[in-house]
Design a protein around this motif. Structure first.
Motif, PDB file in Angstrom:
ATOM      1  N   ALA A 250       0.825  -1.207   0.000  1.00  0.00           N
ATOM      2  CA  ALA A 250       0.000   0.000   0.000  1.00  0.00           C
ATOM      3  C   ALA A 250       0.859   1.257   0.000  1.00  0.00           C
ATOM      4  O   ALA A 250       0.454   2.302  -0.517  1.00  0.00           O
ATOM      5  N   THR A 251       2.048   1.172   0.584  1.00  0.00           N
ATOM      6  CA  THR A 251       2.950   2.318   0.636  1.00  0.00           C
ATOM      7  C   THR A 251       4.320   1.908   0.098  1.00  0.00           C
ATOM      8  O   THR A 251       4.665   0.728   0.075  1.00  0.00           O
ATOM      9  N   THR A 252       5.086   2.906  -0.294  1.00  0.00           N
ATOM     10  CA  THR A 252       6.417   2.645  -0.835  1.00  0.00           C
ATOM     11  C   THR A 252       7.389   2.309   0.295  1.00  0.00           C
ATOM     12  O   THR A 252       7.480   3.050   1.277  1.00  0.00           O
TER      13      THR A 252
ATOM     14  N   ASP B 271       4.037  -5.614  11.315  1.00  0.00           N
ATOM     15  CA  ASP B 271       4.503  -4.237  11.450  1.00  0.00           C
ATOM     16  C   ASP B 271       6.026  -4.154  11.394  1.00  0.00           C
ATOM     17  O   ASP B 271       6.739  -5.032  11.890  1.00  0.00           O
ATOM     18  N   ASN B 272       6.517  -3.066  10.802  1.00  0.00           N
ATOM     19  CA  ASN B 272       7.934  -2.707  10.838  1.00  0.00           C
ATOM     20  C   ASN B 272       8.857  -3.857  10.447  1.00  0.00           C
ATOM     21  O   ASN B 272       9.751  -4.254  11.202  1.00  0.00           O
TER      22      ASN B 272
ATOM     23  N   GLY C  57      12.907  -1.562   4.433  1.00  0.00           N
ATOM     24  CA  GLY C  57      11.984  -1.358   5.533  1.00  0.00           C
ATOM     25  C   GLY C  57      10.553  -1.225   5.032  1.00  0.00           C
ATOM     26  O   GLY C  57      10.274  -0.385   4.174  1.00  0.00           O
ATOM     27  N   ILE C  58       9.676  -2.073   5.543  1.00  0.00           N
ATOM     28  CA  ILE C  58       8.262  -2.042   5.169  1.00  0.00           C
ATOM     29  C   ILE C  58       7.454  -1.813   6.439  1.00  0.00           C
ATOM     30  O   ILE C  58       7.480  -2.634   7.358  1.00  0.00           O
ATOM     31  N   LYS C  59       6.738  -0.697   6.499  1.00  0.00           N
ATOM     32  CA  LYS C  59       6.022  -0.331   7.722  1.00  0.00           C
ATOM     33  C   LYS C  59       4.893  -1.307   8.024  1.00  0.00           C
ATOM     34  O   LYS C  59       4.779  -1.811   9.136  1.00  0.00           O
TER      35      LYS C  59
END
Length: 252
Positions: free
Chosen positions: A44-46, A97-98, A71-73
């Motif tokens: 969903a996010t970069t 998460d994280n 890193g993927i939140k």
């Protein structure tokens, strides 16, 4: 002497230009890799991508990067559902998460369409709220006149998970949830929660019946690039996990 000074000045200028060009190139490569990773994994996010080592351009010339950090939140991993416990309604996805991964020896194709790391290690967290989904569903009929379900997970201290169970006995709900400390472990790609002792539900019940409620497992088999869960540990806000892998696909 004048010629030497000129040579030194030219060398410094060229060196500075090389450093600038190198940093520009690595920045472009990081952005491109992040965009491709987002597309490949359906994020969903970069994600954050950081290419380590200097100079970058000489690594490119050699066809292999020393180290890349990703890193993927928030990452939604595929699952195969939960077994045991009250996990009949477990979701097909679980949020992690994280997720931070460090990839070593990243070789890439000539056209940069693919990149694969020789090895990878990393860390992430599964919140107690997410893990609760693997256990929480409709109350289970533990025995005639007794139903129960897990209603809460939290940090129990000393590496344990506090599992709260709500029970109804002969139509009367217990005044408050009963709790038990549980151990968390990983077998293969499955996180397992196992009660160290059994909660008192107000009546004497066989252990295997009570463990239908307290114990549950959540399989996680959809981490990016083919990395897998290596270890787990109960922590303040959730279960901290360690991941590792070999021949991990970063792009392509």
């Amino acid at each position: 002497m004048r010629a030497l000074r000129i040579l030194l000045i030219v060398t410094v200028i060229l060196g500075g230009l090389f450093v600038i060009a190198d940093r520009v190139a690595v920045g472009f490569a990081e952005d491109e890799a992040a965009d491709r990773l987002k597309t490949n994994e359906g994020l969903a996010t970069t994600p954050d991508v950081s290419i380590k080592g200097f100079p970058f351009l000489t690594q490119v010339a050699g066809g292999e990067l020393d180290e890349v950090e990703v890193g993927i939140k928030d990452y939604e991993a595929d699952t195969s559902g939960a077994t045991g416990g009250t996990g009949g309604g477990a979701p097909a996805k679980i949020r992690i998460d994280n997720l931070d991964a460090r990839m070593k020896g990243v070789a890439f194709s000539g056209d940069y369409s693919s990149a694969k790391a020789a090895s990878a290690t990393g860390t992430a967290t599964i919140s107690y709220g997410e893990l609760l989904k693997a256990a929480k569903a409709e109350p289970v009929d533990v025995a005639t006149g007794v139903t129960a379900k897990v209603v809460g997970l939290s940090d129990g201290g000393n590496g344990k998970i506090k599992v709260e169970v709500e029970a109804t006995v002969l139509g009367t709900k217990l005044p408050r949830p009963v709790s038990v400390l549980s151990s968390v472990s990983v077998k293969g790609d499955t996180v397992e929660v196992h009660a160290d002792s059994l909660p008192n539900l107000g009546v004497q019940l066989a252990e295997d019946r009570v463990r239908l409620i307290t114990d549950f497992r959540q399989k996680i088999d959809g981490l990016p690039g083919g990395i897998r869960i290596d270890k787990v540990e109960a922590a303040d806000k959730g279960v901290d996990i360690g991941v590792k892998g070999s021949n991990v696909s970063l792009v392509g």
